[in-house]
Write a protein that holds these residues in place. Structure first.
Motif, mmCIF file in Angstrom:
data_model
loop_
_atom_site.group_PDB
_atom_site.id
_atom_site.type_symbol
_atom_site.label_atom_id
_atom_site.label_comp_id
_atom_site.label_asym_id
_atom_site.label_seq_id
_atom_site.Cartn_x
_atom_site.Cartn_y
_atom_site.Cartn_z
ATOM 1 N N LYS A 1 0.827 -1.215 0.000
ATOM 2 C CA LYS A 1 0.000 0.000 0.000
ATOM 3 C C LYS A 1 0.859 1.261 0.000
ATOM 4 O O LYS A 1 0.453 2.296 -0.542
ATOM 5 C CB LYS A 1 -0.937 -0.005 1.207
ATOM 6 N N HIS A 2 2.051 1.203 0.593
ATOM 7 C CA HIS A 2 2.938 2.359 0.567
ATOM 8 C C HIS A 2 3.456 2.609 -0.845
ATOM 9 O O HIS A 2 3.571 3.763 -1.282
ATOM 10 C CB HIS A 2 4.121 2.146 1.521
ATOM 11 N N LEU A 3 3.766 1.545 -1.569
ATOM 12 C CA LEU A 3 4.244 1.690 -2.944
ATOM 13 C C LEU A 3 3.157 2.289 -3.834
ATOM 14 O O LEU A 3 3.438 3.139 -4.682
ATOM 15 C CB LEU A 3 4.681 0.333 -3.498
ATOM 16 N N LEU A 4 1.926 1.861 -3.643
ATOM 17 C CA LEU A 4 0.820 2.342 -4.471
ATOM 18 C C LEU A 4 0.533 3.825 -4.246
ATOM 19 O O LEU A 4 0.040 4.513 -5.141
ATOM 20 C CB LEU A 4 -0.451 1.540 -4.190
ATOM 21 N N LEU B 1 15.622 4.648 4.613
ATOM 22 C CA LEU B 1 14.571 5.318 3.858
ATOM 23 C C LEU B 1 14.636 6.835 4.060
ATOM 24 O O LEU B 1 15.260 7.311 5.011
ATOM 25 C CB LEU B 1 13.207 4.805 4.322
ATOM 26 N N LEU B 2 14.004 7.568 3.164
ATOM 27 C CA LEU B 2 13.946 9.022 3.302
ATOM 28 C C LEU B 2 13.098 9.431 4.496
ATOM 29 O O LEU B 2 13.336 10.469 5.113
ATOM 30 C CB LEU B 2 13.368 9.648 2.029
ATOM 31 N N PHE B 3 12.080 8.623 4.813
ATOM 32 C CA PHE B 3 11.189 8.879 5.936
ATOM 33 C C PHE B 3 10.475 7.584 6.295
ATOM 34 O O PHE B 3 10.516 6.599 5.534
ATOM 35 C CB PHE B 3 10.170 9.982 5.601
ATOM 36 N N GLU B 4 9.845 7.560 7.440
ATOM 37 C CA GLU B 4 9.099 6.380 7.853
ATOM 38 C C GLU B 4 7.904 6.161 6.918
ATOM 39 O O GLU B 4 7.190 7.117 6.588
ATOM 40 C CB GLU B 4 8.602 6.531 9.289
ATOM 41 N N PRO B 5 7.681 4.939 6.464
ATOM 42 C CA PRO B 5 6.581 4.671 5.539
ATOM 43 C C PRO B 5 5.242 5.196 6.060
ATOM 44 O O PRO B 5 4.901 5.005 7.230
ATOM 45 C CB PRO B 5 6.581 3.143 5.445
ATOM 46 N N GLY B 6 4.528 5.881 5.172
ATOM 47 C CA GLY B 6 3.218 6.417 5.521
ATOM 48 C C GLY B 6 3.225 7.808 6.110
ATOM 49 O O GLY B 6 2.163 8.385 6.317
#
Length: 464
Positions: A128-131, A161-166
């Motif tokens: 869902k993060h990729l989408l 990562l650049l930031f925490e997912p979501g």
């Protein structure tokens, strides 16, 4: 009065004056006005490509304008195959949703489940993060990668990562690359083969393919304002090429839920994390009545506006990127019975090469054209200079981009977005005091500019 304005007005009046003719030929009023708009756009050198308008599966307007490449030797036809740019990403996202609806995949599945050899951060990144482009994964390093193997290896050594997912949004093609890898892992087929079996063949799309070579039948080349063909090289595979008729088949099937359910489509049309951010399918309105999307690839440009309720599709595909997005808005306004404008030549495209070679000479050329050809070019549109500034910035010509952003704010001193862009230019150049000054100016002009607010806090922390 300008002869083009007279022509548009007369053709519009011709279409609307005869009620009986409207009844027997319901699309005539639209056809004539759209045709005059497109003819003028072609004559002004701001459109080379194909256009298609349908309503209730009937063709309202369809025509080809111009040539298959910069040589001007071969004319386009409706079977000409273009790159649709980012619109091709729709096929990837819908393939993911098809697997989810089938039960072979879940939105909450993590990247670590797909045997890609990724670091520990992959345990936090879900499908869902990729989408929704909220994974925190950066953009592909196009300066250093040559193929899919390089892209995967870059991700395998990505430390964090650049930031925490979501928690934030970052539009990037690594998300598309990883979705294709997930499809391959789940189905044991390449994304291209899966899409061919489950989308292209069922929809009877015939003028379509992936990663097409220059000599593929009906495949066109893209070219710039100086008639020079572009190289059209992309390191990653699985990118769709399609004719305008086949793209229309895709849109129609998608909106009639032939591929995925209504709920799945709605979830892809709305960013599930950030209300005002784009999605992998472009965007929709709050009531889920429209679907709009645009894409660019080198000098290719494609866009569509589709209305669910009125079963209206407006598509445009060009191999000479210029004013496609403005033109399609005008066509849409014609179909809605609203006033519309005649697009002018792009000042961005006209001075681009000079600015890349010598930005000072490019700016001189800008002022020369403004004095000699004010009515011919889009000097009134701030997005022209803003787009040129980002063109230079992404080409790592930072000082040149700052010069163009400075020109932009001098031309449009009340435009908050341009000060935001100038702030980004200075920030990239590590001129933090000047970046802070311009972000503050942007926030004064637009107190709702959350990006400026975020960057101001970021710079203050950095300066401390």
């Amino acid at each position: 009065m300008n002869k083009y304005i007279i022509l548009i007005m007369s053709l519009s009046l011709l279409g609307f004056s005869n009620a009986q003719k409207q009844e027997t030929q319901p699309f005539l009023k639209y056809y004539k006005t759209i045709d005059s708009l497109m003819q003028i756009s072609f004559e002004r050198g701001i459109f080379n490509g194909n256009v298609l308008v349908t309503r209730n599966d009937s063709i309202v307007y369809q025509k080809s304008f111009g040539y298959t490449d910069g040589s001007g030797q071969t004319e386009l036809t409706k079977k000409s195959i273009f790159s649709p740019g980012s619109i091709a990403k729709e096929f990837v996202a819908v393939s993911i949703m098809m697997l989810i609806e089938k039960g072979d995949l879940n939105l909450d599945d993590k990247l670590s489940q797909f045997d890609l050899g990724l670091p520990a951060w992959s345990k936090k990144v879900a499908v869902k993060h990729l989408l929704n482009f909220t994974s925190g994964i950066p953009q592909i390093d196009y300066d250093n990668v040559k193929n899919d193997t390089d892209i995967l290896e870059d991700l395998q050594i990505l430390p964090s990562l650049l930031f925490e997912p979501g928690t934030d949004f970052n539009y990037n093609n690594n998300s598309i690359f990883l979705q294709k890898k997930i499809i391959e892992n789940v189905t044991k087929k390449t994304f291209q083969k899966f899409a061919k079996e489950h989308i292209i063949m069922p929809l009877q799309m015939t003028d379509v393919g992936f990663d097409l070579d220059y000599d593929y039948p009906n495949r066109v080349r893209c070219f710039d304002v100086h008639k020079q063909n572009a190289a059209e090289i992309l390191p990653s595979k699985g990118w769709l090429w399609v004719s305008i008729d086949d793209l229309n088949k895709w849109i129609t099937a998608l909106h009639n839920y032939k591929l995925i359910s209504r709920e799945s489509l709605k979830s892809l049309l709305k960013n599930q994390y950030f209300e005002n951010q784009r999605t992998i399918l472009g965007s929709s309105d709050d009531l889920f009545t429209t679907h709009t999307h645009g894409g660019q690839f080198f000098q290719f440009e494609a866009a569509f506006i589709s209305e669910f309720k009125d079963d209206l599709n407006i598509l445009l595909m060009s191999n000479n990127k210029s004013k496609g997005f403005e033109i399609i808005e005008s066509v849409h306004n014609i179909m809605k019975g609203k006033s519309f404008s005649l697009p002018k030549k792009s000042i961005y495209r006209q001075i681009r090469n000079k600015c890349h070679e010598n930005v000072d000479l490019g700016i001189q050329y800008y002022y020369y054209l403004k004095k000699s050809s004010l009515d011919s070019y889009s000097f009134e549109n701030p997005d022209e200079l803003n787009g040129l500034g980002y063109d230079l910035l992404t080409s790592k010509k930072i000082n040149q981009s700052i010069a163009i952003f400075k020109l932009a704010v001098s031309e449009f001193p009340d435009n908050a977005n341009l000060y935001d862009s100038l702030g980004e230019g200075y920030y990239t150049n590590k001129q933090y005091d000047l970046a802070l000054l311009n972000y503050k100016k942007s926030l004064v002009l637009n107190p709702k500019n959350t990006n400026a607010e975020k960057m101001i806090n970021k710079i203050k922390k950095h300066l401390k």
